[in-house]
Design an enzyme around this catalytic site. Structure first.
Site, short mmCIF file in Angstrom:
data_model
loop_
_atom_site.label_atom_id
_atom_site.label_comp_id
_atom_site.label_asym_id
_atom_site.label_seq_id
_atom_site.Cartn_x
_atom_site.Cartn_y
_atom_site.Cartn_z
N LYS A 1 48.66 34.07 51.12
CA LYS A 1 49.18 33.82 52.59
C LYS A 1 49.44 34.78 53.48
O LYS A 1 49.80 35.77 52.89
CB LYS A 1 50.51 33.14 52.13
CG LYS A 1 50.22 31.74 51.53
CD LYS A 1 51.49 31.03 51.37
CE LYS A 1 51.42 29.61 50.60
NZ LYS A 1 50.54 28.54 51.27
N ARG B 1 47.37 20.46 44.58
CA ARG B 1 46.31 19.36 44.29
C ARG B 1 45.76 19.47 42.87
O ARG B 1 45.50 18.50 42.13
CB ARG B 1 45.56 19.04 45.40
CG ARG B 1 44.51 20.17 45.34
CD ARG B 1 43.61 19.98 46.84
NE ARG B 1 44.77 20.27 48.13
CZ ARG B 1 44.52 20.60 49.15
NH1 ARG B 1 43.16 19.95 49.73
NH2 ARG B 1 45.48 20.96 50.15
#
Ligand code: BES
Ligand code: ZN
Ligand code: ZN
Length: 476
Positions: free
Chosen positions: A257, A330
């Site tokens: 990130k 996910r």
């Protein structure tokens, strides 16, 4: 926090909390309570104002509610009083319940008072909030008996306090093992069964998508399974499956990130909401059967990191191409969904996850994104969310978005590669693993699980979802 009902203030000495609905700044009738009169020039019950008076050694704390008050605002107002007026609380505190208060308002005020004991300074030397003293009893001044709703309000706040703490504690303390121990402790205390699959057990089970995410971390992943059935076990109970994202920290992996990493201890907030809901459901002994899964892992980086373009094999047997290692939530939820459906066949499934920055981009911090093809579930979740101020708004699951996750090399890919419709394609990815379950809903809570408010200088947990899930299940 214990409570006790009183019907007058004859033998009372301490602080009295008096909620007041708004009159008018021009009203010639003063606000009156127990020989105290306050001119409307100084206080008339305006929302978010309060007024302190002293007489006969008692402190009278008048609390402005405005003309009409909703559940969430009253909870915040009482949380504020409890957290910011500590010096006005001697040994004895009484809460006056106005006649206009319905059950929901009584519940919100008492929950708010208990939530106000929350202190973000977990690692500071600090005194205990007076309401948390073992001998403290909140005296409820009312002509009616509100004990049932008050007991419920305390249970709700206690569960929310647990969730706040789990999310706000740092990731070097809240590891997957810490969460597994939390579940085992609370399972024993409140009455639900807990099974934890560690690394080896997950390998044997073939939870490949889940394990791929945690493999670059020093912390062993833990696949936590909780089962609740009420003590008075009736037949034909509704069976609900819950699933929460339990990423204890999300660095992004090798797609590290470049923005927002500091907040990523909140990436287990969906899991923490499921933990809080399990505690609350068991504490309330709701007449339902729950199977809950929280896959817990840290998305970190080292030489064992998952690589962009890797192909991994999920519990369902489907292969997944990794386009972006930051789309890790996910992956663990895919295995969670498959495991839940294959082994437990719940009638309803709700998953809750800080899944995408895109859902926050869409709704900001006002509501969670809701995905479901089941109209009845959608309506009920929204109705409960509106009532308690944990709002949701639907986004589509249209099949045109399926192409975003079609891979050339594997059955499915974890990201389209384009910064478009991110919350929807993430939901489509999850849907792929639901085997067309007719009663599945996905809640993307990235924007509402963690945020700024008046209770601290830095962003912190909100406990979004604990009450939403519990009340939804209660009303099913
Ligand atoms: N944990 C993040 C989502 C998130 C963002 C949670 C902000 C809370 C606040 C998630 O794992 C993530 O990184 N999502 C990416 C996915 C993308 C790489 C496909 C995102 O939404 O940007
Ligand atoms: Zn991520
Ligand atoms: Zn994440």
């Amino acid at each position: 926090m214990k409570t006790k009902k009183i019907s007058n203030l004859e033998n009372f000495s301490g602080t009295i909390l008096i909620p007041v609905f708004e009159t008018s700044s021009k009203s010639i009738i003063p606000i009156k309570f127990d020989d105290i009169e306050i001119s409307s020039k100084v206080f008339y019950g305006k929302k978010d104002t309060h007024y302190l008076a002293e007489k006969n050694n008692n402190i009278y704390l008048f609390i402005g509610l405005g003309k009409e008050i909703d559940y969430r605002s009253i909870k915040t107002i009482f949380r504020r009083i409890s957290s910011k007026e500590i010096e006005s609380f001697p040994k004895c505190v009484a809460l006056f319940i106005p006649e206009q208060f319905n059950d929901a308002l009584v519940e919100a005020s008492v929950s708010g008072l208990l939530l106000g004991t929350y202190n973000l300074g977990h690692y500071k030397i600090k005194g205990k909030h007076p309401f948390l003293d073992d001998h403290f009893e909140l005296e409820i001044l009312s002509t009616n008996d509100h004990s049932v709703i008050i007991n419920k309000a305390i249970k709700i706040a206690r569960a929310q306090l647990e969730t706040l703490r789990l999310v706000d504690l740092p990731p070097n303390k809240v590891s997957p093992k810490y969460l597994a121990n939390w579940a085992m402790d609370k399972g024993a205390k409140y009455g639900f069964e807990v099974e934890v699959l560690g690394l080896e057990a997950c390998e044997i089970q073939g939870l490949g998508a889940f394990l791929a995410v945690g493999k670059a971390s020093q912390h062993e992943p833990q696949f936590i399974i909780m089962k609740y059935v009420p003590k008075e076990n009736e037949k034909s109970l509704k069976h609900i499956g819950l699933l929460g994202k339990g990423i204890t920290f999300d660095t992004g992996g090798l797609n590290i990130k470049t923005a927002g990493m500091l907040e990523m201890k909140c990436d287990m907030a969906g899991g923490a909401a499921v933990f809080g809901a399990m505690q609350l459901i068991a504490d309330l002994q709701l007449p339902v059967k729950i199977t809950a899964i929280v896959p817990c892992a840290e998305n970190s980086v080292d030489n064992k990191s998952l690589l962009p373009s890797d192909v991994i094999h999920s519990y369902s047997g489907n292969s997944i191409e990794i386009i972006d290692t930051d789309a890790e939530g996910r992956l663990i939820l895919a295995d969670g969904l498959s495991y839940l459906i294959k082994n437990f066949e719940p009638e309803y499934i709700i998953d809750i996850a800080t899944l995408t920055g895109s859902s926050m981009g869409t709704f900001g911090h006002e509501c969670a994104a809701l995905f479901t093809n089941n109209e009845a579930i959608s309506k009920k979740l929204q109705k409960v969310g509106d009532a308690i101020g944990e709002r949701l708004w639907p986004l589509p699951l249209w099949d045109v978005y399926k192409q975003d996750i079609e891979s050339d090399i594997a059955d499915v890919k974890n990201y389209s590669g384009k910064p478009l419709a991110g919350a929807i394609s993430a939901a489509k990815f999850l849907e792929y693993f639901t085997q067309d379950h007719p009663a599945w809903a996905h809640l993307d809570i990235a924007g509402v699980a963690f945020g700024d408010d008046e209770f601290a200088k830095s962003k912190h947990a909100t406990a979004y979802g604990v009450q939403l899930l519990t009340q939804f299940i209660e009303e099913l």
